[in-house]
Scaffold this motif. Sequence first.
Motif, PDB file in Angstrom:
ATOM      1  N   ILE A   1       0.789  -1.105  -0.179  1.00  0.00           N
ATOM      2  CA  ILE A   1      -0.054  -0.026  -0.109  1.00  0.00           C
ATOM      3  C   ILE A   1       0.762   1.376  -0.123  1.00  0.00           C
ATOM      4  O   ILE A   1       1.969   1.227   0.580  1.00  0.00           O
ATOM      5  N   TYR A   2       0.645   2.285  -0.924  1.00  0.00           N
ATOM      6  CA  TYR A   2       1.611   3.231  -1.012  1.00  0.00           C
ATOM      7  C   TYR A   2       0.454   4.410  -0.751  1.00  0.00           C
ATOM      8  O   TYR A   2      -0.783   4.721  -0.978  1.00  0.00           O
ATOM      9  N   ALA A   3       1.281   5.515  -0.162  1.00  0.00           N
ATOM     10  CA  ALA A   3       0.528   6.868   0.215  1.00  0.00           C
ATOM     11  C   ALA A   3       0.373   7.731  -1.132  1.00  0.00           C
ATOM     12  O   ALA A   3       1.462   7.991  -1.869  1.00  0.00           O
TER      13      ALA A   3
ATOM     14  N   PRO B   1      -3.814  20.378   0.724  1.00  0.00           N
ATOM     15  CA  PRO B   1      -3.188  21.568   0.252  1.00  0.00           C
ATOM     16  C   PRO B   1      -1.607  21.624   0.900  1.00  0.00           C
ATOM     17  O   PRO B   1      -1.422  21.356   1.905  1.00  0.00           O
ATOM     18  N   PRO B   2      -0.762  21.627  -0.012  1.00  0.00           N
ATOM     19  CA  PRO B   2       0.664  21.421   0.365  1.00  0.00           C
ATOM     20  C   PRO B   2       1.264  22.344   1.518  1.00  0.00           C
ATOM     21  O   PRO B   2       1.722  21.658   2.295  1.00  0.00           O
ATOM     22  N   LYS B   3       0.531  23.552   1.789  1.00  0.00           N
ATOM     23  CA  LYS B   3       0.996  24.178   3.101  1.00  0.00           C
ATOM     24  C   LYS B   3       0.457  23.540   4.238  1.00  0.00           C
ATOM     25  O   LYS B   3       0.995  23.753   5.401  1.00  0.00           O
ATOM     26  N   LYS B   4      -0.586  22.706   4.202  1.00  0.00           N
ATOM     27  CA  LYS B   4      -1.237  22.179   5.339  1.00  0.00           C
ATOM     28  C   LYS B   4      -0.645  20.714   5.460  1.00  0.00           C
ATOM     29  O   LYS B   4      -1.121  19.768   6.260  1.00  0.00           O
ATOM     30  N   LEU B   5       0.105  20.104   4.530  1.00  0.00           N
ATOM     31  CA  LEU B   5       0.419  18.822   4.379  1.00  0.00           C
ATOM     32  C   LEU B   5       1.207  18.175   5.613  1.00  0.00           C
ATOM     33  O   LEU B   5       0.659  17.074   6.150  1.00  0.00           O
ATOM     34  N   LEU B   6       2.150  18.794   6.140  1.00  0.00           N
ATOM     35  CA  LEU B   6       2.708  18.426   7.236  1.00  0.00           C
ATOM     36  C   LEU B   6       1.804  18.467   8.534  1.00  0.00           C
ATOM     37  O   LEU B   6       2.292  17.965   9.587  1.00  0.00           O
TER      38      LEU B   6
ATOM     39  N   GLU C   1       7.863  12.398   5.734  1.00  0.00           N
ATOM     40  CA  GLU C   1       9.699  12.025   5.601  1.00  0.00           C
ATOM     41  C   GLU C   1       9.600  10.494   5.810  1.00  0.00           C
ATOM     42  O   GLU C   1      10.524   9.939   5.342  1.00  0.00           O
ATOM     43  N   GLU C   2       8.814   9.953   6.871  1.00  0.00           N
ATOM     44  CA  GLU C   2       9.097   8.759   7.225  1.00  0.00           C
ATOM     45  C   GLU C   2       8.762   7.543   5.998  1.00  0.00           C
ATOM     46  O   GLU C   2       9.408   6.631   6.016  1.00  0.00           O
ATOM     47  N   ILE C   3       7.799   8.241   5.466  1.00  0.00           N
ATOM     48  CA  ILE C   3       7.288   7.178   4.326  1.00  0.00           C
ATOM     49  C   ILE C   3       7.448   7.784   3.118  1.00  0.00           C
ATOM     50  O   ILE C   3       6.696   7.198   2.085  1.00  0.00           O
ATOM     51  N   SER C   4       8.326   8.623   2.849  1.00  0.00           N
ATOM     52  CA  SER C   4       8.774   9.368   1.677  1.00  0.00           C
ATOM     53  C   SER C   4       9.022   8.211   0.591  1.00  0.00           C
ATOM     54  O   SER C   4       8.856   8.609  -0.817  1.00  0.00           O
TER      55      SER C   4
ATOM     56  N   GLN D   1      15.769  15.148  -0.906  1.00  0.00           N
ATOM     57  CA  GLN D   1      15.758  13.700  -1.412  1.00  0.00           C
ATOM     58  C   GLN D   1      14.219  13.192  -1.393  1.00  0.00           C
ATOM     59  O   GLN D   1      13.646  12.558  -2.132  1.00  0.00           O
ATOM     60  N   ALA D   2      13.659  13.607  -0.093  1.00  0.00           N
ATOM     61  CA  ALA D   2      12.150  13.199  -0.113  1.00  0.00           C
ATOM     62  C   ALA D   2      11.409  13.650  -0.984  1.00  0.00           C
ATOM     63  O   ALA D   2      10.422  13.165  -1.553  1.00  0.00           O
ATOM     64  N   LYS D   3      11.712  15.191  -1.421  1.00  0.00           N
ATOM     65  CA  LYS D   3      10.885  15.729  -2.443  1.00  0.00           C
ATOM     66  C   LYS D   3      10.854  15.223  -3.668  1.00  0.00           C
ATOM     67  O   LYS D   3      10.154  14.873  -4.487  1.00  0.00           O
TER      68      LYS D   3
END
Length: 284
Positions: free
Chosen positions: A208-210, A216-221, A228-231, A263-265
């Motif tokens: 299963i992939y996320a 909204p990217p500004k709300k993503l975190l 980043e743990e599942i990047s 790297q995550a991006k």
Amino acid sequence: MGYVDSHTHVWFKETLPKEFFSNNSGYNYVPPKIDEIIKEMDSANIDYIVIIAYPSREIWRTKEDFPINTINFVKPHANRFSVIGGIEPNRITLHEAKEWLEKQYESGVSGFKLHPVHSHVKPNAYREEEGGLKQLELLYQFAQDHDLPVVIHTGTSMFIGSRNKYADPIYIDDVSVDFPKLKIIMAHMGRPNYVSTAFQIVRIRRNIYAEISSIPPKKLLEYIPRLEEISYKTIYGSDYGGPGVKGIAENLREFLSINITEQAKENIASKNPKTMYRPLSELI
């Protein structure tokens, strides 16, 4: 490095049924011109986008020929587009399901989409205790046999006709267990109500992939603090064409500005989606 937007609803007037423009979904979609979309992609260094061309009789009046019509329309620019098809397993016969899956595969789809909230079907409805829907079992088995991912919507929908009792990602856990070689893309990560469930399932289930479209990217975190743990198994998408998404280029720029490593991006917006989805030019 070029990017991939792995979840868009870039639907062109030439590919949509006439009934689409009189639907009662509560959202008035204005189809773009293909040249305008490509120009915007170029401005953001996007190699190709994935068009989710799924059937939705209740919401959009689209049927199983929609992805094939989309493929035929974008063929002159086949290296810039990837098309996801699908069936509504509870609206067609088993024979029809087999025929449409084969037709879509032969046409060049790069995966299939199931929208439980719009089609009113649980992702695990193929199981005997959930109704034994053989058409849905066929969809998963066909995708697994042909090494194609299945995108499954999770999270609520605002459109008239949506039934949000089907939005919970927990039902996808059964699919992961029963089809261990199937690549399952969890679209929208259960936003807003089920993000914690979605995150945990992505962590513990290998197949299963996320997928972070429509958040909204500004709300993503805020939604996914441990992104980043599942990047390594997360895929970028904008959900452009949906309400509130400003544009393909602008959404990507906002994502690239969030506070995670470069790297995550790169993994999320380039490497991972290119591993999962192939452009149409490689499939026809």
